[in-house]
Design a protein around this motif. Structure first.
Motif, PDB file in Angstrom:
ATOM      1  N   MET A 246      -6.248   7.926  -4.932  1.00  0.00           N
ATOM      2  CA  MET A 246      -4.940   7.329  -4.727  1.00  0.00           C
ATOM      3  C   MET A 246      -4.676   6.247  -5.776  1.00  0.00           C
ATOM      4  SD  MET A 246      -2.306   7.266  -2.812  1.00  0.00           S
ATOM      5  CE  MET A 246      -1.018   6.275  -2.166  1.00  0.00           C
ATOM      6  N   PHE A 247      -5.695   5.427  -6.012  1.00  0.00           N
ATOM      7  CA  PHE A 247      -5.527   4.351  -6.976  1.00  0.00           C
ATOM      8  C   PHE A 247      -5.269   4.901  -8.374  1.00  0.00           C
ATOM      9  CE2 PHE A 247      -7.094   1.112  -9.923  1.00  0.00           C
ATOM     10  CZ  PHE A 247      -6.368   0.008  -9.475  1.00  0.00           C
ATOM     11  N   THR A 248      -5.980   5.959  -8.737  1.00  0.00           N
ATOM     12  CA  THR A 248      -5.817   6.555 -10.072  1.00  0.00           C
ATOM     13  C   THR A 248      -4.416   7.122 -10.239  1.00  0.00           C
ATOM     14  OG1 THR A 248      -8.163   7.103 -10.073  1.00  0.00           O
ATOM     15  CG2 THR A 248      -6.782   8.222 -11.688  1.00  0.00           C
ATOM     16  N   PHE A 249      -3.911   7.782  -9.213  1.00  0.00           N
ATOM     17  CA  PHE A 249      -2.553   8.333  -9.270  1.00  0.00           C
ATOM     18  C   PHE A 249      -1.526   7.220  -9.454  1.00  0.00           C
ATOM     19  CE2 PHE A 249       1.389   9.379  -6.984  1.00  0.00           C
ATOM     20  CZ  PHE A 249       1.836  10.415  -7.786  1.00  0.00           C
ATOM     21  N   LEU A 250      -1.653   6.143  -8.674  1.00  0.00           N
ATOM     22  CA  LEU A 250      -0.711   5.026  -8.792  1.00  0.00           C
ATOM     23  C   LEU A 250      -0.824   4.358 -10.164  1.00  0.00           C
ATOM     24  CD1 LEU A 250      -0.980   3.365  -5.267  1.00  0.00           C
ATOM     25  CD2 LEU A 250       0.861   4.804  -6.154  1.00  0.00           C
ATOM     26  N   LEU A 251      -2.020   4.313 -10.696  1.00  0.00           N
ATOM     27  CA  LEU A 251      -2.211   3.715 -12.021  1.00  0.00           C
ATOM     28  C   LEU A 251      -1.542   4.557 -13.109  1.00  0.00           C
ATOM     29  CD1 LEU A 251      -3.602   1.260 -13.259  1.00  0.00           C
ATOM     30  CD2 LEU A 251      -5.586   2.702 -13.646  1.00  0.00           C
ATOM     31  N   ILE A 252      -1.601   5.872 -12.979  1.00  0.00           N
ATOM     32  CA  ILE A 252      -0.933   6.754 -13.945  1.00  0.00           C
ATOM     33  C   ILE A 252       0.579   6.602 -13.849  1.00  0.00           C
ATOM     34  CG2 ILE A 252      -0.499   9.184 -14.511  1.00  0.00           C
ATOM     35  CD1 ILE A 252      -3.452   9.695 -13.792  1.00  0.00           C
ATOM     36  N   VAL A 253       1.098   6.532 -12.613  1.00  0.00           N
ATOM     37  CA  VAL A 253       2.545   6.330 -12.433  1.00  0.00           C
ATOM     38  C   VAL A 253       2.959   4.989 -13.019  1.00  0.00           C
ATOM     39  CG1 VAL A 253       4.355   6.033 -10.698  1.00  0.00           C
ATOM     40  CG2 VAL A 253       2.680   7.858 -10.439  1.00  0.00           C
ATOM     41  N   GLN A 254       2.157   3.957 -12.804  1.00  0.00           N
ATOM     42  CA  GLN A 254       2.442   2.628 -13.357  1.00  0.00           C
ATOM     43  C   GLN A 254       2.488   2.683 -14.888  1.00  0.00           C
ATOM     44  OE1 GLN A 254       3.230  -0.188 -11.991  1.00  0.00           O
ATOM     45  NE2 GLN A 254       2.369  -1.885 -13.107  1.00  0.00           N
ATOM     46  N   THR A 255       1.591   3.422 -15.492  1.00  0.00           N
ATOM     47  CA  THR A 255       1.564   3.552 -16.947  1.00  0.00           C
ATOM     48  C   THR A 255       2.811   4.270 -17.461  1.00  0.00           C
ATOM     49  OG1 THR A 255      -0.847   3.630 -16.865  1.00  0.00           O
ATOM     50  CG2 THR A 255       0.193   4.387 -18.893  1.00  0.00           C
TER      51      THR A 255
ATOM     52  N   MET B 210       5.310  -1.299  -8.103  1.00  0.00           N
ATOM     53  CA  MET B 210       4.056  -0.577  -8.332  1.00  0.00           C
ATOM     54  C   MET B 210       2.891  -1.552  -8.532  1.00  0.00           C
ATOM     55  SD  MET B 210       4.341   2.644  -8.035  1.00  0.00           S
ATOM     56  CE  MET B 210       2.784   3.067  -8.757  1.00  0.00           C
ATOM     57  N   SER B 211       3.151  -2.680  -9.169  1.00  0.00           N
ATOM     58  CA  SER B 211       2.100  -3.682  -9.341  1.00  0.00           C
ATOM     59  C   SER B 211       1.647  -4.232  -7.998  1.00  0.00           C
ATOM     60  CB  SER B 211       2.597  -4.829 -10.224  1.00  0.00           C
ATOM     61  OG  SER B 211       2.910  -4.366 -11.512  1.00  0.00           O
ATOM     62  N   ILE B 212       2.592  -4.485  -7.106  1.00  0.00           N
ATOM     63  CA  ILE B 212       2.255  -4.976  -5.769  1.00  0.00           C
ATOM     64  C   ILE B 212       1.495  -3.898  -5.000  1.00  0.00           C
ATOM     65  CG2 ILE B 212       3.245  -5.690  -3.550  1.00  0.00           C
ATOM     66  CD1 ILE B 212       5.497  -7.042  -5.216  1.00  0.00           C
ATOM     67  N   ALA B 213       1.933  -2.646  -5.104  1.00  0.00           N
ATOM     68  CA  ALA B 213       1.253  -1.553  -4.407  1.00  0.00           C
ATOM     69  C   ALA B 213      -0.170  -1.366  -4.941  1.00  0.00           C
ATOM     70  CB  ALA B 213       2.045  -0.259  -4.561  1.00  0.00           C
ATOM     71  N   LEU B 214      -0.347  -1.451  -6.250  1.00  0.00           N
ATOM     72  CA  LEU B 214      -1.688  -1.325  -6.825  1.00  0.00           C
ATOM     73  C   LEU B 214      -2.606  -2.456  -6.371  1.00  0.00           C
ATOM     74  CD1 LEU B 214      -0.919  -0.142 -10.450  1.00  0.00           C
ATOM     75  CD2 LEU B 214      -2.349   1.026  -8.797  1.00  0.00           C
ATOM     76  N   ALA B 215      -2.063  -3.668  -6.279  1.00  0.00           N
ATOM     77  CA  ALA B 215      -2.872  -4.797  -5.819  1.00  0.00           C
ATOM     78  C   ALA B 215      -3.266  -4.611  -4.353  1.00  0.00           C
ATOM     79  CB  ALA B 215      -2.103  -6.104  -6.001  1.00  0.00           C
ATOM     80  N   ALA B 216      -2.343  -4.084  -3.543  1.00  0.00           N
ATOM     81  CA  ALA B 216      -2.645  -3.858  -2.131  1.00  0.00           C
ATOM     82  C   ALA B 216      -3.703  -2.769  -1.961  1.00  0.00           C
ATOM     83  CB  ALA B 216      -1.371  -3.483  -1.379  1.00  0.00           C
ATOM     84  N   VAL B 217      -3.577  -1.689  -2.719  1.00  0.00           N
ATOM     85  CA  VAL B 217      -4.554  -0.598  -2.614  1.00  0.00           C
ATOM     86  C   VAL B 217      -5.918  -1.067  -3.110  1.00  0.00           C
ATOM     87  CG1 VAL B 217      -5.176   1.672  -3.538  1.00  0.00           C
ATOM     88  CG2 VAL B 217      -2.863   1.254  -2.726  1.00  0.00           C
ATOM     89  N   ALA B 218      -5.950  -1.810  -4.193  1.00  0.00           N
ATOM     90  CA  ALA B 218      -7.224  -2.297  -4.729  1.00  0.00           C
ATOM     91  C   ALA B 218      -7.881  -3.276  -3.756  1.00  0.00           C
ATOM     92  CB  ALA B 218      -7.015  -2.961  -6.081  1.00  0.00           C
ATOM     93  N   GLY B 219      -7.081  -4.103  -3.095  1.00  0.00           N
ATOM     94  CA  GLY B 219      -7.639  -5.066  -2.146  1.00  0.00           C
ATOM     95  C   GLY B 219      -8.130  -4.429  -0.867  1.00  0.00           C
ATOM     96  N   SER B 220      -7.463  -3.379  -0.414  1.00  0.00           N
ATOM     97  CA  SER B 220      -7.861  -2.754   0.849  1.00  0.00           C
ATOM     98  C   SER B 220      -9.034  -1.801   0.683  1.00  0.00           C
ATOM     99  CB  SER B 220      -6.672  -2.002   1.458  1.00  0.00           C
ATOM    100  OG  SER B 220      -6.335  -0.892   0.656  1.00  0.00           O
TER     101      SER B 220
END
Length: 112
Positions: A1-10, A63-73
């Motif tokens: 999930m994190f990798t997918f969100l990171l690609i979308v962020q890029t 997306m930055s907020i979502a990535l921070a939430a996923v990384a923290g959880s």
């Protein structure tokens, strides 16, 4: 999930950079001329690029907020291995230095 969100962020970041670089510093947007009616007039392009910049900027922040939430959880608690605390380190073996042949010793030719 994190990798997918990171690609979308890029992809969002690349699109945002592209849209920002396409704008003119005066706000003309692409510098496209032509008829006064239609979507891609100079004014229409400027409005489109301005709205695209606002949308992509908002998406980037979300997306930055979502990535921070996923990384923290998904972060695992840190554990410290204490099984080696009371053990002493083994003594390192002493390796003798290789001995050099004497300088005045005659060289022995190898048999062929």
């Amino acid at each position: 999930m994190f990798t997918f969100l990171l690609i979308v962020q890029t992809l969002i970041a690349a699109a945002l950079v592209t849209v920002i670089l396409m704008q003119r510093s005066e706000g003309g947007g692409l510098g496209v001329g032509g008829s006064s009616s239609g979507f891609m007039t100079a004014r229409g392009a400027a409005d489109f690029l301005t709205r695209s910049t606002a949308f992509l900027g908002g998406a980037f922040v979300l997306m930055s907020i979502a990535l921070a939430a996923v990384a923290g959880s998904s972060r695992q608690p840190t554990t410290v291995d204490t099984s080696l605390v009371n053990q002493s380190a083994p003594a390192s073996p002493v390796v003798p230095a290789p001995q050099q042949p004497a300088q005045d010793a005659p060289a022995v030719p190898l048999a062929q």
